[in-house]
Scaffold this motif. Structure first.
Motif, mmCIF file in Angstrom:
data_model
loop_
_atom_site.group_PDB
_atom_site.id
_atom_site.type_symbol
_atom_site.label_atom_id
_atom_site.label_comp_id
_atom_site.label_asym_id
_atom_site.label_seq_id
_atom_site.Cartn_x
_atom_site.Cartn_y
_atom_site.Cartn_z
ATOM 1 N N MET A 182 -62.014 -72.771 -66.474
ATOM 2 C CA MET A 182 -63.081 -73.532 -66.066
ATOM 3 C C MET A 182 -63.998 -72.757 -65.302
ATOM 4 S SD MET A 182 -61.619 -76.158 -63.033
ATOM 5 C CE MET A 182 -59.927 -76.360 -63.207
ATOM 6 N N GLU A 183 -65.229 -73.140 -65.043
ATOM 7 C CA GLU A 183 -66.238 -72.413 -64.222
ATOM 8 C C GLU A 183 -66.618 -73.691 -63.326
ATOM 9 O OE1 GLU A 183 -69.942 -69.530 -64.169
ATOM 10 O OE2 GLU A 183 -69.845 -70.849 -65.793
ATOM 11 N N LEU A 184 -66.545 -73.062 -61.840
ATOM 12 C CA LEU A 184 -66.969 -74.264 -60.874
ATOM 13 C C LEU A 184 -68.139 -73.344 -60.309
ATOM 14 C CD1 LEU A 184 -63.598 -74.965 -59.236
ATOM 15 C CD2 LEU A 184 -64.758 -76.253 -60.838
ATOM 16 N N MET A 185 -69.199 -74.262 -60.318
ATOM 17 C CA MET A 185 -70.441 -74.035 -59.440
ATOM 18 C C MET A 185 -70.938 -74.794 -58.435
ATOM 19 S SD MET A 185 -72.356 -72.581 -63.050
ATOM 20 C CE MET A 185 -73.380 -71.554 -62.438
ATOM 21 N N PRO A 186 -71.611 -74.536 -57.356
ATOM 22 C CA PRO A 186 -71.756 -73.054 -57.078
ATOM 23 C C PRO A 186 -70.714 -72.116 -56.564
ATOM 24 C CG PRO A 186 -72.492 -74.531 -55.411
ATOM 25 C CD PRO A 186 -71.807 -75.255 -56.535
ATOM 26 N N GLY A 187 -70.659 -71.080 -56.770
ATOM 27 C CA GLY A 187 -69.753 -70.247 -56.313
ATOM 28 C C GLY A 187 -69.832 -69.709 -54.678
ATOM 29 N N VAL A 188 -71.013 -69.896 -54.564
ATOM 30 C CA VAL A 188 -71.473 -69.239 -53.047
ATOM 31 C C VAL A 188 -72.495 -70.201 -52.164
ATOM 32 C CG1 VAL A 188 -71.209 -66.796 -53.693
ATOM 33 C CG2 VAL A 188 -73.293 -68.024 -54.126
ATOM 34 N N ILE A 189 -71.837 -71.338 -51.898
ATOM 35 C CA ILE A 189 -72.623 -72.432 -50.900
ATOM 36 C C ILE A 189 -73.071 -71.414 -49.542
ATOM 37 C CG2 ILE A 189 -70.714 -73.472 -49.935
ATOM 38 C CD1 ILE A 189 -73.849 -75.072 -51.299
ATOM 39 N N ASP A 190 -72.238 -70.854 -48.852
ATOM 40 C CA ASP A 190 -72.453 -70.343 -47.838
ATOM 41 C C ASP A 190 -73.661 -69.171 -47.995
ATOM 42 O OD1 ASP A 190 -70.419 -71.297 -46.589
ATOM 43 O OD2 ASP A 190 -69.125 -69.716 -46.607
ATOM 44 N N LYS A 191 -73.832 -68.713 -48.911
ATOM 45 C CA LYS A 191 -74.971 -67.751 -49.213
ATOM 46 C C LYS A 191 -76.116 -68.629 -49.363
ATOM 47 C CE LYS A 191 -76.521 -64.034 -52.560
ATOM 48 N NZ LYS A 191 -76.099 -63.420 -53.757
ATOM 49 N N ALA A 192 -76.226 -69.827 -50.287
ATOM 50 C CA ALA A 192 -77.363 -70.601 -50.193
ATOM 51 C C ALA A 192 -77.970 -71.266 -48.786
ATOM 52 C CB ALA A 192 -76.880 -71.841 -51.161
ATOM 53 N N ILE A 193 -76.958 -71.598 -48.056
ATOM 54 C CA ILE A 193 -77.068 -72.154 -46.702
ATOM 55 C C ILE A 193 -77.973 -70.887 -45.762
ATOM 56 C CG2 ILE A 193 -76.362 -72.740 -44.454
ATOM 57 C CD1 ILE A 193 -74.157 -74.007 -46.064
ATOM 58 N N ALA A 194 -77.618 -69.577 -45.781
ATOM 59 C CA ALA A 194 -77.864 -68.650 -45.236
ATOM 60 C C ALA A 194 -79.421 -68.350 -45.875
ATOM 61 C CB ALA A 194 -77.156 -67.345 -45.597
ATOM 62 N N ARG A 195 -79.602 -68.539 -47.001
ATOM 63 C CA ARG A 195 -80.961 -68.215 -47.705
ATOM 64 C C ARG A 195 -81.898 -69.355 -47.241
ATOM 65 N NH1 ARG A 195 -82.038 -67.164 -53.957
ATOM 66 N NH2 ARG A 195 -84.496 -67.247 -53.832
ATOM 67 N N GLN A 201 -81.984 -71.420 -44.734
ATOM 68 C CA GLN A 201 -82.177 -71.601 -43.319
ATOM 69 C C GLN A 201 -83.221 -70.742 -42.826
ATOM 70 O OE1 GLN A 201 -81.212 -69.613 -40.420
ATOM 71 N NE2 GLN A 201 -80.660 -67.824 -41.372
ATOM 72 N N LYS A 202 -83.618 -69.787 -43.316
ATOM 73 C CA LYS A 202 -84.411 -68.818 -42.921
ATOM 74 C C LYS A 202 -86.044 -69.557 -43.256
ATOM 75 C CE LYS A 202 -81.951 -64.823 -44.209
ATOM 76 N NZ LYS A 202 -81.601 -63.752 -45.014
ATOM 77 N N GLY A 203 -86.126 -70.806 -43.975
ATOM 78 C CA GLY A 203 -87.294 -71.477 -44.131
ATOM 79 C C GLY A 203 -87.851 -72.516 -43.233
ATOM 80 N N ASN A 204 -88.616 -73.225 -43.248
ATOM 81 C CA ASN A 204 -89.132 -74.190 -42.206
ATOM 82 C C ASN A 204 -88.547 -75.417 -42.234
ATOM 83 O OD1 ASN A 204 -91.110 -72.110 -41.724
ATOM 84 N ND2 ASN A 204 -92.561 -72.808 -43.196
ATOM 85 N N ILE A 205 -87.694 -75.564 -43.349
ATOM 86 C CA ILE A 205 -86.963 -76.961 -43.486
ATOM 87 C C ILE A 205 -85.568 -76.841 -42.884
ATOM 88 C CG2 ILE A 205 -86.465 -78.953 -45.047
ATOM 89 C CD1 ILE A 205 -88.781 -77.924 -46.759
#
Length: 186
Positions: A132-145, A147-151
């Motif tokens: 099985m493949e579980l996605m997303p594999g990098v939720i911490d990375k998505a948060i970091a990306r 959080q740099k925005g305006n929202i």
């Protein structure tokens, strides 16, 4: 091809090349031994599989994204005739059909929340994929990306421990939502 064959390949190189046509040649030249082909189509499938096999690679077709090929028993049989090693799919019925054709069957799941995990557990009992493949594999990375925005980012879903709360906040989440009542008191 059986489960142990692909696991042996992944033990040698645990990174799978997940590619569309624009990165196909790079995948063939890479040390990755397994390719997830994300843009298969009826017209070029045989040629792509042959080139992968000539390069010593196993090819798993992302069947949900394949163009021009019916998402049914005959479509799976066609993949088998083209010498595909296996499929990826989110659909339990396609996983079962691939297994009937002695192809590797990898079921892809998208993790959204705790209820979704229970649904995955139930589905696995009936589809019984090889992997099985579980996605997303990098939720911490998505948060970091994001959080740099305006929202501001709120991390939610699958948060079950204090460490997971801490990880999300340390990556820049403004808050964390969770159904785990013991975490509401942190």
């Amino acid at each position: 091809m059986n489960t142990q064959d692909i696991l042996d390949c992944l033990e040698c190189n645990p990174v799978i090349a997940a590619v569309r046509d624009d990165k196909w040649c790079a995948a063939l030249q890479s040390p990755a031994q397994v390719i997830f082909y994300l843009s298969a189509n009826l017209l070029t499938l045989r040629e792509k599989i042959a080139s992968a096999h000539e390069s010593g690679k196993l090819v798993m077709i992302h069947f949900d994204l394949a163009e021009g090929i019916g998402k049914d028993r005959v479509g799976i049989q066609y993949l088998k005739q083209c010498s595909a090693d296996g499929i990826l799919s989110t659909r339990a019925n396609l996983i079962k059909l691939a297994k009937e054709q002695d192809m590797i069957a990898i079921q892809r799941f998208f993790l959204l929340d705790s209820k979704g995990i229970e649904s995955i557990e139930d589905m696995l009992k009936t589809s019984r994929p090889h992997l099985m493949e579980l996605m997303p594999g990098v939720i911490d990375k998505a948060i970091a990306r994001f959080q740099k925005g305006n929202i501001p980012v709120i991390a939610g879903g699958l948060i079950e421990t204090k460490q997971e709360v801490t990880n999300a906040l340390s990556q820049g989440a403004a808050a964390v939502s969770t159904g785990k009542s013991e975490l509401w008191y942190l």
